[in-house]
Motif scaffolding. Structure first.
Motif, PDB file in Angstrom:
ATOM      1  N   ARG A 123       0.872  -1.192   0.000  1.00 58.40           N
ATOM      2  CA  ARG A 123       0.000   0.000   0.000  1.00 58.40           C
ATOM      3  C   ARG A 123       0.900   1.231   0.000  1.00 58.40           C
ATOM      4  NH1 ARG A 123      -2.910  -2.798   4.201  1.00 58.40           N
ATOM      5  NH2 ARG A 123      -2.600  -1.072   5.663  1.00 58.40           N
ATOM      6  N   ILE A 124       1.419   1.558  -1.164  1.00 58.93           N
ATOM      7  CA  ILE A 124       2.450   2.584  -1.260  1.00 58.93           C
ATOM      8  C   ILE A 124       1.889   3.976  -1.542  1.00 58.93           C
ATOM      9  CG2 ILE A 124       4.262   0.966  -1.927  1.00 58.93           C
ATOM     10  CD1 ILE A 124       3.768   1.781  -4.840  1.00 58.93           C
ATOM     11  N   ALA A 125       0.631   4.097  -1.905  1.00 63.97           N
ATOM     12  CA  ALA A 125      -0.002   5.400  -2.112  1.00 63.97           C
ATOM     13  C   ALA A 125      -1.137   5.553  -1.104  1.00 63.97           C
ATOM     14  CB  ALA A 125      -0.538   5.508  -3.541  1.00 63.97           C
ATOM     15  N   ALA A 126      -1.789   6.688  -1.142  1.00 66.08           N
ATOM     16  CA  ALA A 126      -2.954   6.878  -0.277  1.00 66.08           C
ATOM     17  C   ALA A 126      -4.026   5.874  -0.659  1.00 66.08           C
ATOM     18  CB  ALA A 126      -3.485   8.302  -0.422  1.00 66.08           C
ATOM     19  N   GLY A 127      -4.643   5.246   0.349  1.00 60.85           N
ATOM     20  CA  GLY A 127      -5.637   4.226   0.069  1.00 60.85           C
ATOM     21  C   GLY A 127      -6.538   3.963   1.250  1.00 60.85           C
ATOM     22  N   PRO A 128      -6.902   2.709   1.497  1.00 61.55           N
ATOM     23  CA  PRO A 128      -7.880   2.389   2.541  1.00 61.55           C
ATOM     24  C   PRO A 128      -7.480   2.861   3.937  1.00 61.55           C
ATOM     25  CG  PRO A 128      -7.505   0.493   1.122  1.00 61.55           C
ATOM     26  CD  PRO A 128      -6.490   1.514   0.732  1.00 61.55           C
ATOM     27  N   SER A 129      -6.219   2.715   4.298  1.00 52.98           N
ATOM     28  CA  SER A 129      -5.795   3.155   5.626  1.00 52.98           C
ATOM     29  C   SER A 129      -5.899   4.665   5.766  1.00 52.98           C
ATOM     30  CB  SER A 129      -4.354   2.706   5.912  1.00 52.98           C
ATOM     31  OG  SER A 129      -4.289   1.310   6.060  1.00 52.98           O
TER      32      SER A 129
END
Length: 434
Positions: free
Chosen positions: A55-61
């Motif tokens: 998860r290297i970009a902005a996402g669910p977290s």
């Protein structure tokens, strides 16, 4: 695959446990930092798990953290950024948006702020071509007052942007009311004060915008990171646009056609049907954070109440231990407040039989870390001497802070023996010279 992942996470926990030192405090040998991140094995696992999931970009977290933090500060919307400084920049820049019509801020408008503080509360004013109006603060609380703000309001004043000093709330309810009465925008910099209350209400819930930093020195950390919060959905939309390159589209990364009319817009002088993903309504930035950071933030958020209570307990231990000591101005909570302290400020009386530098050198020689009250009087720094600004009243206390003030830590990693050693060291130095 899931078995392999579980194995890696189990080994991560073992690694963390093995990597921890003895934790023994040796007075005069062990460094006592004034601030720092408090990270446990759950934090390490959260980072590794996010890395394993790539998860290297902005996402669910990131979305989950925004939602949880907005609920905590009782705001409708939150937008994660790459730093608290960026959060401040986005908050003030959003108030210049053409979507606000006649209420938008413009170049040459005045914004009231304080002279003694950290530059990133002031820089967005200058960076947007506006004029900072500097006012003084009180010794002891290190905050300004509603009375000083009221005196500074002039015909060109359009906004107020102030930070709570070292976690100690300023008179935020009264200043918010002044902003309302004079039709001013109010940006509440809450970077040092997560968990503080004023008149029973959380700081960070009073302004048009609230900003928070997640730098390691702060109440919870992502390493780097910050957030902008508001309950005004129109302002929130502007912040999102400015943070995400200035685009008009609000689709999350990897999503298309959230609005269900991606090829039906006509904006500016673009041809009708131009792809909404590539229509830009603001001159923006890319100030997003990553899911790696947000994963750490979510883990830290589960511990923030414990961190806040530790800060309060540690501050009280220092305050009680140093009570009655001559030649020092000890910190005081603003009336009607319950601070979530960032640090413990000490001001050496200008008439004291010793210099601030001598006390600081003594503490540092004992491995007790100190910090200045940030920039002191900002108007005296090279960056601002030739920058257009206005000063209302004398900046007497800001000058005293520049010369005489420093702070020591209260962050959660400090133990009772460490705090007692700080107290004993300050007392030894002062009493030997009194």
């Amino acid at each position: 695959m899931s078995d392999h992942k579980g194995l890696v996470l189990d080994e991560t926990r073992k690694f963390h446990q093995e990597a921890q030192g003895s934790g023994e405090f040796i007075p005069g040998v062990t460094e006592i930092w004034p601030s720092g991140a408090v990270l446990d094995e759950d934090d390490r696992v959260a980072l590794v798990e996010a890395a394993l999931d790539m998860r290297i970009a902005a996402g669910p977290s990131s979305r989950k953290f925004e939602s949880q933090f907005a609920r905590r500060l009782k705001r409708r919307k939150a937008h994660l950024t790459n730093s608290g400084s960026s959060a401040n920049l986005l908050a003030l820049t959003a108030l210049t948006s053409h979507t606000l019509g006649d209420r938008r801020l413009r170049r040459g408008d005045e914004v009231i702020t304080v002279a003694a503080g950290f530059p990133t509360t002031v820089n967005p004013i200058v960076q947007n071509g506006m004029v900072p109006v500097f006012i003084d603060v009180e010794l002891g609380t290190y905050n300004t007052t509603a009375e000083r703000v009221a005196e500074a309001i002039g015909p060109k004043t359009r906004a107020i942007m102030i930070a709570h000093a070292l976690g100690n709330p300023f008179e935020v309810a009264e200043i918010a009311q002044l902003a309302k009465d004079h039709d001013l925008y109010f940006v509440e910099d809450n970077c040092d004060a997560v968990g503080s209350t004023y008149r029973g209400q959380l700081t960070g819930t009073f302004g048009d915008f609230t900003t928070v930093s997640f730098y390691p020195a702060h109440h919870l950390t992502m390493g780097e990171g910050g957030i902008v919060l508001t309950s005004d959905l129109k302002l929130a939309r502007v912040v999102e646009s400015l943070r995400d390159w200035g685009r008009d589209c609000w689709c999350e990364p990897g999503k298309n056609n959230t609005c269900l009319k991606r090829f039906e817009y006509q904006m500016g002088t673009l041809p009708e049907g131009y792809d909404h993903k590539y229509i830009f309504s603001h001159v923006g930035y890319n100030l997003k954070a990553t899911d790696l950071q947000a994963a750490l933030g979510l883990s830290q958020l589960t511990k923030v109440d414990r961190f806040i209570e530790a800060r309060r307990t540690n501050w009280r231990r220092l305050r009680e231990g140093l009570d009655g000591l001559p030649h020092l101005v000890l910190p005081e909570a603003t009336a009607d407040s319950d601070p979530s302290w960032f640090g413990f400020a000490l001001t050496v009386d200008p008439q004291a039989p010793f210099l601030r530098a001598e006390l600081v050198d003594f503490l540092e020689s004992r491995k007790i870390g100190t910090r200045r009250l940030f920039a002191g009087n900002l108007t005296r720094h090279p960056a601002y001497i030739d920058t257009p600004h206005r000063v209302v009243g004398e900046l007497t206390n800001s000058d005293i802070i520049t010369d005489q003030t420093f702070w020591v830590g209260v962050y959660p990693a400090l133990t009772e023996p460490m705090l007692d050693y700080i107290v004993a060291s300050v007392r030894e130095f002062v009493e030997a010279r009194s």
